[in-house]
Design a protein around this motif. Sequence first.
Motif, PDB file in Angstrom:
ATOM      1  N   VAL A  52      -8.541   2.508  -2.434  1.00 21.18           N
ATOM      2  CA  VAL A  52      -8.394   2.348  -3.881  1.00 21.18           C
ATOM      3  C   VAL A  52      -7.973   3.666  -4.515  1.00 21.18           C
ATOM      4  O   VAL A  52      -7.044   3.714  -5.336  1.00 21.18           O
ATOM      5  N   GLU A  53      -8.651   4.754  -4.127  1.00 21.49           N
ATOM      6  CA  GLU A  53      -8.300   6.079  -4.661  1.00 21.49           C
ATOM      7  C   GLU A  53      -6.855   6.437  -4.313  1.00 21.49           C
ATOM      8  O   GLU A  53      -6.120   6.978  -5.142  1.00 21.49           O
ATOM      9  N   ALA A  54      -6.434   6.128  -3.080  1.00 21.45           N
ATOM     10  CA  ALA A  54      -5.060   6.421  -2.659  1.00 21.45           C
ATOM     11  C   ALA A  54      -4.059   5.595  -3.466  1.00 21.45           C
ATOM     12  O   ALA A  54      -2.993   6.094  -3.851  1.00 21.45           O
ATOM     13  N   ALA A  55      -4.385   4.335  -3.746  1.00 21.82           N
ATOM     14  CA  ALA A  55      -3.494   3.480  -4.542  1.00 21.82           C
ATOM     15  C   ALA A  55      -3.360   4.023  -5.961  1.00 21.82           C
ATOM     16  O   ALA A  55      -2.256   4.053  -6.523  1.00 21.82           O
ATOM     17  N   LEU A  56      -4.464   4.465  -6.539  1.00 21.25           N
ATOM     18  CA  LEU A  56      -4.406   5.050  -7.885  1.00 21.25           C
ATOM     19  C   LEU A  56      -3.567   6.330  -7.880  1.00 21.25           C
ATOM     20  O   LEU A  56      -2.793   6.568  -8.815  1.00 21.25           O
ATOM     21  N   ALA A  57      -3.685   7.125  -6.833  1.00 23.49           N
ATOM     22  CA  ALA A  57      -2.865   8.345  -6.723  1.00 23.49           C
ATOM     23  C   ALA A  57      -1.385   7.980  -6.615  1.00 23.49           C
ATOM     24  O   ALA A  57      -0.535   8.619  -7.245  1.00 23.49           O
ATOM     25  N   ARG A  58      -1.072   6.935  -5.820  1.00 20.84           N
ATOM     26  CA  ARG A  58       0.329   6.508  -5.711  1.00 20.84           C
ATOM     27  C   ARG A  58       0.864   6.032  -7.056  1.00 20.84           C
ATOM     28  O   ARG A  58       2.013   6.295  -7.403  1.00 20.84           O
ATOM     29  N   MET A  59       0.013   5.363  -7.825  1.00 18.89           N
ATOM     30  CA  MET A  59       0.425   4.936  -9.176  1.00 18.89           C
ATOM     31  C   MET A  59       0.765   6.149 -10.026  1.00 18.89           C
ATOM     32  O   MET A  59       1.794   6.179 -10.692  1.00 18.89           O
ATOM     33  N   ASP A  60      -0.120   7.127  -9.996  1.00 15.66           N
ATOM     34  CA  ASP A  60       0.085   8.339 -10.794  1.00 15.66           C
ATOM     35  C   ASP A  60       1.358   9.076 -10.387  1.00 15.66           C
ATOM     36  O   ASP A  60       2.007   9.707 -11.215  1.00 15.66           O
ATOM     37  N   GLU A  61       1.694   8.993  -9.110  1.00 14.73           N
ATOM     38  CA  GLU A  61       2.875   9.691  -8.587  1.00 14.73           C
ATOM     39  C   GLU A  61       4.152   8.855  -8.662  1.00 14.73           C
ATOM     40  O   GLU A  61       5.220   9.333  -8.289  1.00 14.73           O
ATOM     41  N   GLY A  62       4.024   7.597  -9.111  1.00 15.21           N
ATOM     42  CA  GLY A  62       5.198   6.723  -9.210  1.00 15.21           C
ATOM     43  C   GLY A  62       5.645   6.136  -7.885  1.00 15.21           C
ATOM     44  O   GLY A  62       6.773   5.657  -7.765  1.00 15.21           O
ATOM     45  N   ARG A  63       4.765   6.144  -6.877  1.00 13.72           N
ATOM     46  CA  ARG A  63       5.117   5.615  -5.559  1.00 13.72           C
ATOM     47  C   ARG A  63       4.416   4.297  -5.259  1.00 13.72           C
ATOM     48  O   ARG A  63       4.529   3.751  -4.169  1.00 13.72           O
TER      49      ARG A  63
END
Length: 124
Positions: free
Chosen positions: A77-88
């Motif tokens: 979940v944390e990794a998915a939120l980071a990908r969202m923040d990074e536009g990936r």
Amino acid sequence: MVNDRIIGDRRTTLSAEDLAALRESLHEQRLFRQEQLQQTAAAVTTRGESLLDRQTASRTEVCVKLAASARMVLADVEAALARMDEGRYGACQLCRRPIDRERLTIVPQARYCGRCQQVREAGR
């Protein structure tokens, strides 16, 4: 931000509203997993202080396994939120193709498209 995607003959789109709903779902999952970890930690501590009979040891083992699973999902979940923040967010980490909108709705923390996920699971 709108991510237009073409998968096969189908066009799938993640609108700004879709992304907002998926982000909210991820935040809810994060809170749930954090609470789950707190509860299992408390249960293990309480049981650890009691006499260690077979039944208590079994319950403790289940709690430890539940906590490990919760930690894994929380990391996803944390990794998915980071990908969202990074536009990936929404791109398969193996083939780089878009992950189907329906898959993300069901598993918003998905790292892989359905096809790559099946290949990974078959290789285990």
